[in-house]
Design a protein around this motif. Structure first.
Motif, short mmCIF file in Angstrom:
data_model
loop_
_atom_site.label_atom_id
_atom_site.label_comp_id
_atom_site.label_asym_id
_atom_site.label_seq_id
_atom_site.Cartn_x
_atom_site.Cartn_y
_atom_site.Cartn_z
N ARG A 48 27.19 18.41 15.94
CA ARG A 48 27.22 17.22 15.87
C ARG A 48 25.80 16.50 15.22
NH1 ARG A 48 29.05 16.45 22.06
NH2 ARG A 48 27.31 17.85 22.09
N GLY A 49 25.97 15.57 14.42
CA GLY A 49 24.99 14.90 13.59
C GLY A 49 24.52 15.62 12.44
N LEU A 50 24.93 16.85 12.22
CA LEU A 50 24.42 17.69 11.33
C LEU A 50 25.70 17.42 9.82
CD1 LEU A 50 23.11 20.66 12.79
CD2 LEU A 50 22.03 18.73 12.14
N VAL A 51 25.32 17.84 8.84
CA VAL A 51 26.31 17.84 7.89
C VAL A 51 26.15 19.32 7.07
CG1 VAL A 51 25.85 15.36 7.22
CG2 VAL A 51 24.69 17.15 5.95
N LYS A 52 27.52 19.64 6.50
CA LYS A 52 27.47 21.04 6.02
C LYS A 52 26.93 20.76 4.55
CE LYS A 52 31.51 23.10 5.21
NZ LYS A 52 32.50 23.87 5.06
N HIS A 53 25.87 21.31 4.07
CA HIS A 53 25.24 21.36 2.79
C HIS A 53 26.11 22.87 2.06
CE1 HIS A 53 22.41 18.20 3.90
NE2 HIS A 53 22.14 18.88 4.83
N THR A 54 26.11 22.87 0.85
CA THR A 54 26.53 24.08 0.18
C THR A 54 25.24 24.42 -0.92
OG1 THR A 54 28.01 22.93 -1.20
CG2 THR A 54 28.96 24.10 0.81
N GLY A 55 25.28 25.42 -1.43
CA GLY A 55 24.40 25.54 -2.44
C GLY A 55 24.17 26.99 -3.03
N GLY A 56 23.22 27.16 -3.81
CA GLY A 56 23.19 28.57 -4.52
C GLY A 56 21.99 28.73 -5.49
N CYS A 57 22.28 29.69 -6.19
CA CYS A 57 21.10 29.89 -7.13
C CYS A 57 21.73 29.47 -8.48
CB CYS A 57 21.32 31.57 -7.38
SG CYS A 57 22.47 32.47 -7.95
N HIS A 58 20.91 29.43 -9.56
CA HIS A 58 21.16 28.89 -10.79
C HIS A 58 22.48 29.65 -11.58
CE1 HIS A 58 20.73 28.43 -15.42
NE2 HIS A 58 20.37 27.07 -14.78
N CYS A 59 22.85 30.96 -11.55
CA CYS A 59 23.68 31.54 -12.20
C CYS A 59 25.28 31.40 -11.50
CB CYS A 59 23.62 32.88 -12.58
SG CYS A 59 23.35 34.21 -11.29
N GLY A 60 25.13 31.10 -10.16
CA GLY A 60 26.12 31.05 -9.26
C GLY A 60 26.71 32.32 -8.51
N ALA A 61 25.75 33.48 -8.76
CA ALA A 61 26.13 34.53 -8.16
C ALA A 61 26.11 34.45 -6.55
CB ALA A 61 25.26 35.96 -8.70
N THR A 123 20.23 38.25 -10.75
CA THR A 123 20.62 37.98 -12.31
C THR A 123 19.74 36.84 -12.76
OG1 THR A 123 22.85 38.58 -11.51
CG2 THR A 123 22.46 37.10 -13.60
N CYS A 124 19.57 35.72 -11.92
CA CYS A 124 18.79 34.61 -12.71
C CYS A 124 17.38 34.49 -11.84
CB CYS A 124 19.58 33.35 -12.58
SG CYS A 124 20.02 32.81 -10.55
N GLY A 125 17.01 35.19 -10.84
CA GLY A 125 15.80 35.22 -10.20
C GLY A 125 15.41 33.87 -9.21
N VAL A 126 16.56 33.11 -9.01
CA VAL A 126 16.20 31.96 -8.20
C VAL A 126 16.07 32.19 -6.71
CG1 VAL A 126 17.13 29.80 -7.42
CG2 VAL A 126 16.90 30.50 -9.76
N GLN A 127 15.21 31.81 -5.89
CA GLN A 127 15.16 31.95 -4.59
C GLN A 127 15.69 30.73 -3.98
OE1 GLN A 127 11.77 33.41 -2.20
NE2 GLN A 127 11.80 31.29 -1.27
N SER A 128 17.01 30.61 -3.62
CA SER A 128 17.58 29.44 -2.95
C SER A 128 17.34 29.69 -1.44
CB SER A 128 18.98 29.51 -3.30
OG SER A 128 19.85 30.65 -3.01
#
Length: 180
Positions: A48-61, A123-128
Motif C-alpha cells: 500500500r502506498g507503493l508503486v511497481k517500478h520496472t527497469g533494466g540495463c541498456h541492452c535489455g538482458a 553484455t552492456c556493463g550497466v549496473q541497474s
C-alpha cells in the motif's frame, strides 16, 4: 453433528465463505489463475502506498521490478566506486525486488570488505541494481534504470562514502531502509 466444531481447511485450501462467488468472478473477469489473483491481492495489501517500478540495463538482458514510493529518496555517495560509476541509488528490502530476466547475464564485482555486491550486465556493463554494504539484505536501485512513467519526484541526499563507517553510523535511517 450439532455442537461439533468445524475443522479448519487443510494446507493450501482456503475457505472464502461468502466471498467465494466474488473471488471466482474476479478471476474470470480478469482472466487470472488463483495464484495470479492471490499475488495481486497480496501486492495491493502489502505494498500500500507503493508503486511497481520496472527497469533494466541498456541492452535489455536484465529486467526487474521493484515496489517503492513514486517519490524516491536517492543517495549520491562519494565513495571511490560510486564516484567512478556515478552510482546514485535508492534502497529497498529484498522482498520488494524481483529479478524478472537475466540472472545468467549478471556478473559481480566486489572489493575492500566484499560485502557490497556490485552486479552488472555482462553484455552492456550497466549496473541497474546492486546489494549495498549498508543494507546487505536489500537492494540499491539506480533510478535512471527505471522505465518512464512511475517516478513522480526524486530527492537526492549526499552521503559521505569516503568516510563510510562514520556516515552510516551517524545516518538516522540508512541501515533500516532494507527492512520490510
Amino acid at each position: 453433528p450439532a455442537g461439533a466444531k468445524a475443522e479448519p481447511p487443510g494446507p493450501g485450501v482456503i475457505d472464502l465463505g461468502a466471498q467465494s462467488g466474488r473471488w471466482a468472478a474476479f478471476q474470470e473477469r480478469h482472466r487470472l489463475s488463483c495464484e495470479e489473483a492471490a499475488r495481486l491481492l497480496l501486492d495491493a495489501y502489502e505494498y500500500r502506498g507503493l508503486v511497481k517500478h520496472t527497469g533494466g540495463c541498456h541492452c535489455g538482458a536484465i529486467r526487474f521490478e521493484v515496489w517503492a514510493s513514486a517519490d524516491l529518496h536517492v543517495f549520491n555517495c562519494n565513495c571511490s566506486i560510486c564516484t567512478k560509476k556515478q552510482n546514485r541509488h535508492f534502497i529497498v528490502p529484498a522482498s520488494r525486488f524481483k529479478l524478472l530476466k537475466g540472472a545468467d547475464n549478471l556478473t559481480t564485482y566486489t572489493f575492500n570488505t566484499h560485502r557490497a555486491q556490485h552486479t552488472f550486465c555482462k553484455t552492456c556493463g550497466v549496473q541497474s541494481f546492486y546489494t549495498p554494504r549498508s543494507n546487505p539484505d536489500g537492494y540499491g536501485i539506480a533510478p535512471h534504470c527505471l522505465d518512464d512513467g512511475t517516478v513522480q519526484t526524486i530527492i537526492t541526499e549526499d552521503i559521505n562514502g569516503k568516510e563510510w563507517e562514520k556516515a552510516v553510523r551517524e545516518h538516522k535511517t540508512i541501515r533500516d531502509m532494507s527492512k520490510p
